[in-house]
Write a protein that holds these residues in place. Structure first.
Motif, PDB file in Angstrom:
ATOM      1  N   TYR A 246      -9.894   2.023   4.251  1.00 53.81           N
ATOM      2  CA  TYR A 246      -9.429   1.402   4.241  1.00 53.81           C
ATOM      3  C   TYR A 246      -8.335   0.980   4.789  1.00 53.81           C
ATOM      4  O   TYR A 246      -8.666   0.388   6.025  1.00 53.81           O
TER       5      TYR A 246
ATOM      6  N   ALA B  13     -10.650  -6.521  12.639  1.00 53.09           N
ATOM      7  CA  ALA B  13     -11.677  -6.405  12.796  1.00 53.09           C
ATOM      8  C   ALA B  13     -12.421  -7.202  12.193  1.00 53.09           C
ATOM      9  O   ALA B  13     -13.523  -7.531  11.371  1.00 53.09           O
ATOM     10  N   TYR B  14     -11.019  -7.652  10.648  1.00 54.38           N
ATOM     11  CA  TYR B  14     -11.513  -8.657   9.333  1.00 54.38           C
ATOM     12  C   TYR B  14     -11.911 -10.851  10.466  1.00 54.38           C
ATOM     13  O   TYR B  14     -11.315 -11.419   9.966  1.00 54.38           O
TER      14      TYR B  14
ATOM     15  N   ARG C  12       0.977  13.880  -0.115  1.00 50.18           N
ATOM     16  CA  ARG C  12       1.775  12.572   0.771  1.00 50.18           C
ATOM     17  C   ARG C  12       2.002  11.516  -0.231  1.00 50.18           C
ATOM     18  O   ARG C  12       2.661  10.789  -0.394  1.00 50.18           O
TER      19      ARG C  12
ATOM     20  N   THR D 119      -3.541  -5.703  12.767  1.00 52.08           N
ATOM     21  CA  THR D 119      -3.869  -5.164  11.568  1.00 52.08           C
ATOM     22  C   THR D 119      -5.908  -5.704  11.493  1.00 52.08           C
ATOM     23  O   THR D 119      -6.513  -5.111  10.924  1.00 52.08           O
TER      24      THR D 119
ATOM     25  N   HIS E 141      -0.738   6.336  12.565  1.00 52.42           N
ATOM     26  CA  HIS E 141      -0.715   7.413  13.354  1.00 52.42           C
ATOM     27  C   HIS E 141      -0.270   8.173  12.864  1.00 52.42           C
ATOM     28  O   HIS E 141       0.388   8.887  14.338  1.00 52.42           O
ATOM     29  N   ARG E 142      -0.243   8.147  11.483  1.00 50.39           N
ATOM     30  CA  ARG E 142       0.465   9.332  10.960  1.00 50.39           C
ATOM     31  C   ARG E 142      -0.492  10.165   9.671  1.00 50.39           C
ATOM     32  O   ARG E 142      -0.273  11.533   9.227  1.00 50.39           O
ATOM     33  N   GLY E 143      -1.521   9.832   9.689  1.00 44.44           N
ATOM     34  CA  GLY E 143      -2.614  10.612   9.462  1.00 44.44           C
ATOM     35  C   GLY E 143      -2.441  10.401   7.703  1.00 44.44           C
ATOM     36  O   GLY E 143      -3.665  10.920   6.763  1.00 44.44           O
TER      37      GLY E 143
ATOM     38  N   ASN F 297     -14.014  -1.767  15.974  1.00 38.62           N
ATOM     39  CA  ASN F 297     -13.126   0.022  15.696  1.00 38.62           C
ATOM     40  C   ASN F 297     -13.187   1.396  15.524  1.00 38.62           C
ATOM     41  O   ASN F 297     -13.052   1.994  14.788  1.00 38.62           O
TER      42      ASN F 297
END
Ligand code: COA
Length: 189
Positions: free
Chosen positions: A93, A33-34, A7, A30, A101-103, A133
């Motif tokens: 990543y 964690a940073y 994809r 998002t 949540h779409r892989g 995380n």
């Protein structure tokens, strides 16, 4: 184009990707964690650091493009990082929240993992994950990684406990399988 999955396309980031990069790096959730959202200067510095890495190392965090729309939905790629007192290869990543949540993160990172072993000849690939995380830990687990140790990383002036996940290269000629749902189940989600 560096890598292609079913994809996604992975390619180097350019100045044209700044709007998509801002949508990721300036989103507070998002960037939890940073230690929070980046300002404009930090976004610019991030892009320039990646472009330096492409030039100096031949790799870095690449743009992840959703092939069906052409949109840059995330970043994923290998970088050299200091983990457990060694300079090692790590897969990073970071994805736009609208595409979680779409892989996609696991799909991109699995392609990076296989590339690092096959094309770069690495014998081990790490993922450094801040201890809170959970989503990132789950990507590492789906990549077949296990926890190799714990360390503290100082970033933005904060001491952050991290887990060092890693996977070793498979015996020559074999590939790692990703533990994803079979195609029939995936279509149902
Ligand atoms: C880390 C991060 C990339 C993980 O994203 P994610 O969406 O949870 O992970 P994936 O893209 O692999 O998606 C997996 C999910 O998609 C689901 N899924 C849906 N369709 C799927 C498909 N076709 N194939 C595989 N999984 C699929 C999986 O079941 C899983 O569900 P879950 O979220 O309920 O567990 C994301 O949380 C992020 O960008 N965080 C901010 C940046 C960050 O912290 N990065 C890590 C630094 S160490």
């Amino acid at each position: 184009m560096i890598l292609r999955t079913s994809r996604l396309d992975l390619r180097e980031m350019t100045e044209d990707d700044l709007p998509a990069l801002r949508a990721i790096l300036q989103d507070a959730e998002t960037m939890t964690a940073y230690e929070g959202a980046f300002d404009e200067e930090m976004v610019q510095a991030w892009l320039h650091r990646m472009r330096d890495r492409y030039r100096d190392d031949g790799f870095g965090m690449w743009a992840v493009v959703l092939r069906e729309s052409g949109e840059m939905i995330g970043q994923c790629g290998p970088t050299v990082q200091h983990i457990l007192d060694e300079d090692v290869l790590e897969v990073g990543y970071l994805f736009n929240r609208a595409h979680w949540h779409r892989g996609y993160a696991t799909e991109a990172a699995a392609a990076v993992r296989d590339h690092v072993f096959r094309a770069l000849g690495a014998d081990r690939l790490f993922a450094q994950v801040r201890d809170m995380n959970v989503a990132s830990m789950n990507v590492a687990i789906r990549l077949g990684m296990t926890v190799r140790g714990r360390f503290v990383k100082n970033y933005r002036g904060v001491d952050m406990p991290h887990l060092a996940f890693a996977i070793d290269a498979p015996p020559t000629g074999r590939e790692h399988g990703v533990s994803a749902a079979p195609p029939e189940r995936r279509r149902e989600r």
